[in-house]
Scaffold this motif. Structure first.
Motif, PDB file in Angstrom:
ATOM      1  N   ARG A  65      -5.493  -1.404  -3.483  1.00  0.00           N
ATOM      2  CA  ARG A  65      -4.427  -1.635  -4.466  1.00  0.00           C
ATOM      3  C   ARG A  65      -3.458  -2.705  -3.961  1.00  0.00           C
ATOM      4  O   ARG A  65      -2.993  -3.539  -4.746  1.00  0.00           O
ATOM      5  N   LYS A  66      -3.169  -2.691  -2.675  1.00  0.00           N
ATOM      6  CA  LYS A  66      -2.311  -3.730  -2.093  1.00  0.00           C
ATOM      7  C   LYS A  66      -2.945  -5.105  -2.281  1.00  0.00           C
ATOM      8  O   LYS A  66      -2.262  -6.063  -2.694  1.00  0.00           O
ATOM      9  N   ALA A 102       0.820  -1.202   0.000  1.00  0.00           N
ATOM     10  CA  ALA A 102       0.000   0.000   0.000  1.00  0.00           C
ATOM     11  C   ALA A 102       0.859   1.259   0.000  1.00  0.00           C
ATOM     12  O   ALA A 102       0.531   2.253  -0.665  1.00  0.00           O
ATOM     13  N   THR A 103       1.962   1.224   0.737  1.00  0.00           N
ATOM     14  CA  THR A 103       2.873   2.371   0.756  1.00  0.00           C
ATOM     15  C   THR A 103       3.465   2.620  -0.627  1.00  0.00           C
ATOM     16  O   THR A 103       3.528   3.770  -1.100  1.00  0.00           O
ATOM     17  N   LEU A 104       3.882   1.553  -1.292  1.00  0.00           N
ATOM     18  CA  LEU A 104       4.451   1.703  -2.628  1.00  0.00           C
ATOM     19  C   LEU A 104       3.410   2.226  -3.612  1.00  0.00           C
ATOM     20  O   LEU A 104       3.714   3.060  -4.474  1.00  0.00           O
ATOM     21  N   ALA A 105       2.179   1.727  -3.497  1.00  0.00           N
ATOM     22  CA  ALA A 105       1.113   2.215  -4.377  1.00  0.00           C
ATOM     23  C   ALA A 105       0.852   3.704  -4.144  1.00  0.00           C
ATOM     24  O   ALA A 105       0.633   4.465  -5.097  1.00  0.00           O
ATOM     25  N   ASN A 150       8.674   2.107  14.367  1.00  0.00           N
ATOM     26  CA  ASN A 150       8.694   3.493  14.853  1.00  0.00           C
ATOM     27  C   ASN A 150       8.213   4.471  13.785  1.00  0.00           C
ATOM     28  O   ASN A 150       8.397   5.679  13.925  1.00  0.00           O
ATOM     29  N   HIS A 151       7.597   3.923  12.729  1.00  0.00           N
ATOM     30  CA  HIS A 151       7.101   4.769  11.644  1.00  0.00           C
ATOM     31  C   HIS A 151       5.890   4.107  11.002  1.00  0.00           C
ATOM     32  O   HIS A 151       5.864   2.874  10.836  1.00  0.00           O
ATOM     33  N   VAL A 152       4.908   4.921  10.646  1.00  0.00           N
ATOM     34  CA  VAL A 152       3.705   4.433   9.974  1.00  0.00           C
ATOM     35  C   VAL A 152       3.436   5.302   8.756  1.00  0.00           C
ATOM     36  O   VAL A 152       3.522   6.530   8.820  1.00  0.00           O
ATOM     37  N   GLU A 153       3.123   4.633   7.652  1.00  0.00           N
ATOM     38  CA  GLU A 153       2.646   5.328   6.461  1.00  0.00           C
ATOM     39  C   GLU A 153       1.130   5.189   6.386  1.00  0.00           C
ATOM     40  O   GLU A 153       0.594   4.087   6.486  1.00  0.00           O
ATOM     41  N   ARG A 154       0.449   6.313   6.226  1.00  0.00           N
ATOM     42  CA  ARG A 154      -1.007   6.287   6.070  1.00  0.00           C
ATOM     43  C   ARG A 154      -1.360   5.755   4.688  1.00  0.00           C
ATOM     44  O   ARG A 154      -0.890   6.285   3.676  1.00  0.00           O
ATOM     45  N   GLU A 157       0.714   1.099   7.241  1.00  0.00           N
ATOM     46  CA  GLU A 157       1.754   0.073   7.191  1.00  0.00           C
ATOM     47  C   GLU A 157       2.878   0.551   8.097  1.00  0.00           C
ATOM     48  O   GLU A 157       3.310   1.708   7.997  1.00  0.00           O
ATOM     49  N   ALA A 158       3.320  -0.342   8.973  1.00  0.00           N
ATOM     50  CA  ALA A 158       4.294   0.021   9.994  1.00  0.00           C
ATOM     51  C   ALA A 158       5.678  -0.481   9.643  1.00  0.00           C
ATOM     52  O   ALA A 158       5.829  -1.578   9.081  1.00  0.00           O
TER      53      ALA A 158
END
Length: 239
Positions: A181-182, A28-31, A170-174, A231-232
């Motif tokens: 898409r994932k 999902a982050t890559l998309a 320690n990081h999350v992408e919304r 995604e963490a």
């Protein structure tokens, strides 16, 4: 402290042990980044030749199938390219030859952000995941320093490393808008439906269950940072 959302990178390299690992860990982050205009490249370390429960399967045919599935999944994410290192499934080692091969990819792609498996994840079963994570870290060090593999392209130092499957994220992408898409990218890996996604004898029902599970996991990851879906990762900037 949990950080949320990197500035959208210009160039991205995601490294996975097998076809479909990247999509599970960061699809999902890559998309999201691809939709924002990032040049996304996937690099798969092994040939996926052992990725079936069918004892009668032909490994060579499976390799071809999994490469085709990986290209389809990359297209679903909006990635621009897929690189295959071609090491035998289950036999990946983060040795000097593999480090040189991945260093060459890093120098060629010149990513701002690299994503890969967390090699320090506890109780990991598949050795290739550990090896791929260590290999990527080793290759980042080699790619940044000019006296490693001087015959390759000029050195390149990424800005950030994101480790998926992390024990201590320690990081999350919304990613609320990109979970679908994932899921689409994961379902491109049809050879893995039974063994990895639990889609077999009741395909419609089990596919819906897999889709719900993936969405629920994104929701749970988002809760770490108070966002709807995420995604963490373990974020490392000191590269």
């Amino acid at each position: 402290m949990i950080t949320v959302d990197l500035l959208s990178p210009t160039r991205v390299l995601a490294v996975g042990a097998h076809p479909d690992d990247i999509e599970f860990g960061s699809g999902a982050t890559l998309a999201k980044w691809a939709a924002a205009g990032a040049h996304v490249v996937l690099c798969v370390c092994t040939d996926g030749s052992k990725g079936t429960w069918d004892r009668s399967a032909d490994p060579g045919a499976l390799v071809a199938t999994r490469q085709a599935e990986q290209h389809d999944a990359a297209a679903a994410l909006g990635a621009k390219d897929v690189r295959f290192l071609g090491y035998v499934d289950g036999e990946l080692r983060h040795d000097l030859d593999a480090r040189a091969a991945l260093s060459a990819v890093i120098r060629d792609v010149a990513p701002d952000v690299v994503l890969t498996h967390d090699p320090w994840k506890q109780y990991r079963l598949h050795p290739d995941h550990h090896q791929a994570g260590m290999l990527t870290i080793d290759a980042i060090v080699a790619a940044r320093d000019p006296h490693f593999f001087p015959e390759q392209r000029p050195p390149h130092r990424p800005s950030t490393l994101l480790l998926f499957e992390a024990n201590q994220p320690n990081h999350v992408e919304r990613v609320h808008d990109y979970v679908t898409r994932k899921i689409e990218s994961l379902l491109c890996h049809r050879s893995q439906w039974q063994s990895t996604m639990g889609i077999h004898d009741r395909p419609d029902e089990q596919r819906r269950a897999f889709e719900r599970l993936t969405a629920d996991e994104a929701q749970a990851e988002g809760l770490r940072a108070g966002v709807r879906a995420g995604e963490a990762f373990r974020r490392i900037d000191a590269l």
